[in-house]
Design an enzyme around this catalytic site. Structure first.
Site, PDB file in Angstrom:
ATOM      1  N   ASP A   1      87.304  -8.379  51.692  1.00  0.00           N
ATOM      2  CA  ASP A   1      85.970  -7.900  51.341  1.00  0.00           C
ATOM      3  C   ASP A   1      85.727  -6.487  51.862  1.00  0.00           C
ATOM      4  OD1 ASP A   1      83.118  -8.495  50.465  1.00  0.00           O
ATOM      5  OD2 ASP A   1      82.809  -7.987  52.580  1.00  0.00           O
TER       6      ASP A   1
ATOM      7  N   GLU B   1      88.827  -5.966  47.358  1.00  0.00           N
ATOM      8  CA  GLU B   1      87.576  -5.602  46.713  1.00  0.00           C
ATOM      9  C   GLU B   1      87.348  -4.128  47.049  1.00  0.00           C
ATOM     10  OE1 GLU B   1      82.780  -6.156  46.737  1.00  0.00           O
ATOM     11  OE2 GLU B   1      83.985  -6.142  48.539  1.00  0.00           O
TER      12      GLU B   1
END
Length: 638
Positions: free
Chosen positions: A313, A366
């Site tokens: 993330d 990401e």
């Protein structure tokens, strides 16, 4: 690189013995049940180099500070060590840390394998023994996770997928597996991606404000129940990816913040150590012990829990020193630039370590910017390109595509570049096409609500959007509920509205996604060559007059391509000619306007024969009926 020890900021070689090699720190740090000279108990080790004194408090000593003092190891590592006789499985504990100045603080164990269920914050002594039964999956995992394999990922938030049972707020890991496995098999997804399961004190953070980097959240069960959850999915032939967050951490008093009275894990200067966007802290990636801690966490989840990959993330926030900051709110790197060179080095080290230990998993970034080579091999130390990830989310494709499907179809022909531009850079990275939870929160509405038109048109648009997505180069990711067109924006405090499946349009959307997955997995042309121009060929890119696009997908066997045709307008196109490379009968594999999906039933009666009429630089062509706002998939003759 892999066997570097916790070398410490001064490079002390003796730290290897005290903290263990990278990927093995969790075996010696934290709390471990064991025998010491024949006495059963637990050994505790914690890194607190600037503390004046450390003791362990817990159920075994009435939570009395000083009852079990820890002692510094002799190697100047900053590690405190001690054995507590009689401590046993399931008992709670914390470290009482006395800083050089100020009052003592009680901290959870950074290496704890389990924590109390929030809002309680104690760590829990736990034995991670488990007998795995997923040997067949693990033997096949290299092929299942290969870049040339089909990958259709179902993103899941376990607390809001289905309601809990018997008065519980959540489904436990066991109950979740009971319901999820048959559903994923029915829908044809190859993998499930779990939003963060690392322990987090605030449920509303969805797991992205992590405090337990080795502790599976106790909201849904025990570590062994999570292992069995992964095990059962593997036995059913389904991969499991974990969302993992090294980009920031919360400032909760029991967590990593100012752990020993100093900024141990985070930068002291808020221009480097504080995230203004998330109101959280940033790891000091340049500190060896911190980088080792995070690499160890990643390897722990992949090794101990058999996860098949990590979706990392917030990579963009790690790479840029000025991320979410105004001028004067950040410190340039040594070259005067805004790139976080320490984070670059950390990410390269992370991916190198993961693929060396687990070459059959995938590391997925990401990352929302044009940083070069995110999913390319690790580059030289003096370059920025090449971070070593296996895959990267294609957020540019997501933004462009959703923008296009929000347009009035009567004018879409003038905006086909929304959908074609992504192919300009589609092969610069190994992309995952993601329609994730981020696209259905914070006032954005559901995917269905973001489509243009009346109710029938919105469903037709959604089906066409998914047709484009499954035909387009790149692996696929869809957030839960999107597969049947949930109407409300996602709310983590509520479960999905499963009653909607009683409506034919919702049920039709669900069947469409299941059939897309079925055709996708059974036709190598749609997945084998995702990351090379050899797997894609435009036939019609810019028919603005008719709002039509068409392209070919092909795998290693170029003689058996699949034709994907999109009619992006509400007009039926009769006798629309498209050139094709193979003579014969082209079978209609999928038609999103079929009545079984909620469409109007316009189509090509199962297939079309070619005519020897050249078109689109091809020797033969098809005359197709293009349904309104629909996607067609046609298979070349065999």
């Amino acid at each position: 690189m892999l066997m570097d020890a916790w070398s410490g900021s001064q490079g002390n070689a003796s730290h290897a013995e005290s903290l263990g090699a990278v990927g093995r720190g969790h075996r010696s740090m934290g709390a471990h049940l064991r025998l010491d000279h024949g006495v059963a108990g637990a050994r505790f080790r914690v890194w607190a180099p600037n503390a004046r004194a450390v003791s362990v408090i817990g159920d075994f000593n009435g939570w009395q500070g000083g009852a079990h003092k820890l002692h510094p190891l002799s190697d100047d590592s900053g590690v405190w060590d001690g054995f507590v006789p009689g401590a046993h499985h399931g008992q709670r504990y914390k470290y009482r840390i006395e800083p050089q100045q100020g009052p003592a603080v009680d901290k959870a164990d950074p290496y704890a394998f389990l924590a109390e269920e929030p809002p309680r914050t104690g760590s829990v002594l736990w034995d991670l023994s488990y007998e795995w039964r997923d040997g067949d999956w693990m033997a096949q995992r290299m092929a299942r996770n290969a870049l040339s394999a089909p990958m259709s990922i179902y993103e899941l938030h376990p607390g809001s997928w289905r309601p809990g049972r018997e008065g519980r707020r959540f489904l436990g890991y066991e109950e979740l597996a009971d319901e999820l496995i048959p559903y994923l098999l029915e829908m044809g997804f190859t993998h499930v991606e779990m939003m963060p399961l690392t322990e987090h004190p605030f449920y509303g953070s969805w797991g992205y404000q992590t405090t337990g980097y080795f502790a599976a959240t106790s909201r849904y069960g025990t570590p062994q129940q999570l292992m069995r959850f992964v095990d059962r999915l593997h036995q059913a032939g389904i991969g499991v990816i974990l969302d993992w967050v090294p980009s920031h951490f919360p400032n909760d008093a029991h967590g990593l913040a100012t752990f020993d009275g100093t900024h141990l894990y985070e930068h002291a200067d808020p221009r480097q150590g504080f995230h203004p966007e998330w109101n959280s802290l940033i790891f000091n990636y340049g500190r060896h012990e911190v980088a080792d801690f995070l690499v160890d966490s990643a390897l722990f989840w992949l090794g101990t829990y058999h996860f098949d990959g990590l979706r990392v993330d917030g990579v963009a926030s790690m790479l840029y020193l000025d991320y979410a900051r105004k001028a004067g709110e950040w410190i340039p790197n040594k070259h005067g630039g805004h790139e976080n060179l320490e984070a670059v080095a950390f990410l390269r080290r992370l991916n190198t370590a993961v693929y060396a230990h687990h070459p059959d998993v995938q590391m997925i970034a990401e990352e929302s910017t044009a940083w070069p080579g995110v999913s390319r091999p690790v580059g030289a130390p003096d370059t920025l390109a090449g971070l070593g990830f296996g895959l990267k989310w294609n957020l540019g494709w997501m933004h462009d595509t959703l923008r296009h499907f929000a347009r009035d179809p009567l004018f879409r022909g003038f905006h086909l570049e929304d959908l074609s531009f992504g192919l300009v850079y589609a092969f610069s990275e190994n992309f995952v096409l993601s329609l994730s939870h981020d696209e259905v929160v914070h006032g954005k509405g559901s995917l269905l609500a973001r489509q243009f038109g009346d109710r029938w048109q919105r469903f037709a648009n959604l089906r066409t959007l998914y047709g484009l997505m499954w035909g387009h180069p790149g692996k696929k990711l869809l957030f839960m509920g999107g597969e049947w067109g949930v109407e409300r924006e996602w709310n983590h405090e509520a479960t999905l509205d499963w009653a909607l499946l009683g409506d034919p349009l919702h049920a039709g959307a669900k069947r469409w996604v299941a059939d897309l997955n079925r055709v996708y997995r059974s036709h190598p042309a749609l997945y084998e060559v995702d990351f090379s121009e050899q797997g894609f060929r435009w036939l019609i890119r810019d028919d603005a007059q008719h709002g039509v696009m068409a392209f070919l997908r092909q795998g290693h066997d170029a003689d058996h391509p699949v034709l994907v045709v999109l009619n992006l307008t509400p007009e039926v196109r009769h006798g629309y000619r498209i050139g094709v490379p193979r003579e014969g009968h082209w079978r209609e594999l999928l038609n999103s306007d079929a009545a079984i999906y909620g469409g109007s039933g316009v189509g090509n009666l199962g297939g079309v024969n070619t005519a020897q009429v050249p078109s689109h630089d091809q020797s033969h062509s098809l005359q197709l009926t293009l349904p309104p706002m629909a996607a067609l998939f046609l298979e070349a003759p065999r």
